[in-house]
Design a protein around this motif. Structure first.
Motif, mmCIF file in Angstrom:
data_model
loop_
_atom_site.group_PDB
_atom_site.id
_atom_site.type_symbol
_atom_site.label_atom_id
_atom_site.label_comp_id
_atom_site.label_asym_id
_atom_site.label_seq_id
_atom_site.Cartn_x
_atom_site.Cartn_y
_atom_site.Cartn_z
ATOM 1 N N ASP A 117 1.018 -1.144 -0.138
ATOM 2 C CA ASP A 117 -0.061 -0.303 -0.264
ATOM 3 C C ASP A 117 0.999 1.376 0.030
ATOM 4 O OD1 ASP A 117 -1.690 2.321 0.449
ATOM 5 O OD2 ASP A 117 -2.839 1.129 2.183
ATOM 6 N N GLY A 119 0.916 4.732 0.074
ATOM 7 C CA GLY A 119 0.373 6.033 0.592
ATOM 8 C C GLY A 119 1.312 7.009 1.430
ATOM 9 N N CYS A 121 2.597 6.356 3.997
ATOM 10 C CA CYS A 121 3.632 5.285 4.590
ATOM 11 C C CYS A 121 3.501 4.346 3.238
ATOM 12 C CB CYS A 121 3.433 4.643 5.689
ATOM 13 S SG CYS A 121 3.580 5.968 7.066
ATOM 14 N N THR A 123 3.310 0.278 3.046
ATOM 15 C CA THR A 123 3.348 -0.699 4.031
ATOM 16 C C THR A 123 3.324 -2.032 3.284
ATOM 17 O OG1 THR A 123 0.758 -0.654 4.101
ATOM 18 C CG2 THR A 123 1.986 0.156 6.029
#
Ligand SMILES: Nc1ncnc2c1ncn2[C@@H]1O[C@H](COP(=O)(O)OP(=O)(O)OP(=O)(O)O)[C@@H](O)[C@H]1O
Ligand SMILES: CC(C)(CO)[C@@H](O)C(=O)NCCC(=O)O
Ligand SMILES: [K+]
Length: 243
Positions: A117, A119, A121, A123
């Motif tokens: 993901d 964004g 951060c 992840t």
């Protein structure tokens, strides 16, 4: 009809679902939340339920506004999930990561899965073929990298995302773009490669605000879907709440 709400670290993303179909979606700043939610609920009067995943802060007035109009299901660390949580600190695991892992289990059953993901951060979440959630990684996202170079140095300007002209940045601006973007792409490609060394058969799912940018540039084959978290919320609702 269901309203799925993803309160991220920076923005709020929402989608309206009728069974498995995504009818509409929106993304907005937290300051606009009450306004935008009211608009959606005026447009879709049939929405009776909402499911909400929250990592970022959400004002009480926004929650009250939603609760006054519909039944709000908020995902918590204790909500039932379709995987075995083997994280060493399950109480500190991000709700967004749990929702992404559950989406991977629902949409890609019984296989080794890595969800990335991208964004605020980045992840990385790994679920093995026996549905054990093992954990993954957390690193700074694209915009965060640009901002931290500017915020923690005296001379570096704040730039916005741009494709570097090449590997060797020949100016301050090009050096920053090369470091941030090429570094980010090498990180994602390199980590996927290392997961593949451990798990030869691996399904990689890519999501988050930088999905489109990343999907164009990573070498590895992946399923890219910027709405994966919202779709995962819809699945979670169908499987665990509206059984
Ligand atoms: N309108 C926008 N506002 C902010 N970031 C955007 C926007 N459009 C694309 N992006 C990109 O998306 C990334 C942020 O992703 P996203 O919107 O998923 O973050 P978020 O709301 O903080 O969610 P999360 O907390 O789940 O990462 C940034 O790195 C940025 O490059
Ligand atoms: C890593 C973030 C910030 C990504 O949104 C979120 O998932 C979070 O706050 N996680 C808590 C730490 C953890 O997941 O171990
Ligand atoms: K993220």
């Amino acid at each position: 009809m269901l309203l799925a709400i993803d309160v991220g670290n920076t923005r709020i993303k929402v989608a309206v679902f009728e069974k498995d179909s995504l009818l509409d979606q929106d993304a907005f700043d937290k300051t606009e939340a009450v306004n935008r939610f009211s608009k959606i609920l005026e447009k879709y009067t049939q929405i009776e339920n909402a499911i909400l995943s929250r990592v970022g802060f959400l004002d009480e007035t926004v929650l009250k506004c939603l609760e006054s109009r519909l039944t709000l299901h908020v995902i918590t660390p204790d909500s039932p999930m379709p995987f075995y949580n083997r994280y060493e600190t399950p109480k500190t695991l991000g709700i967004d990561r749990m929702v992404l892992a559950s989406g991977a289990v629902f949409q890609f059953p019984k296989q080794n899965r890595l969800v990335i993901d991208s964004g605020t951060c980045i992840t990385y979440d790994f679920i093995d073929a026996d549905d054990n959630y093992l954990g993954g990684a957390i690193s700074p996202g694209l915009r965060l990298r640009y901002e931290s170079l500017h915020n923690y140095t005296a001379k570096l300007p704040l730039l916005t995302l741009e494709n570097p002209s090449g590997l060797i940045g020949g100016s301050t601006k090009q050096s920053i773009h090369s470091g941030v973007v090429n570094g980010f792409l090498c990180e994602v490609d390199g980590l996927i490669e290392r997961y593949r060394q451990q798990y030869q058969v691996l399904t990689v799912i890519l999501t988050g605000g930088d999905t489109d940018f990343l999907a164009k540039s990573v070498k590895n084959t992946i399923f890219a879907n910027p709405n994966f978290l919202l779709e995962s919320l819809n699945h979670l609702y169908q499987y665990t709440i509206n059984k």
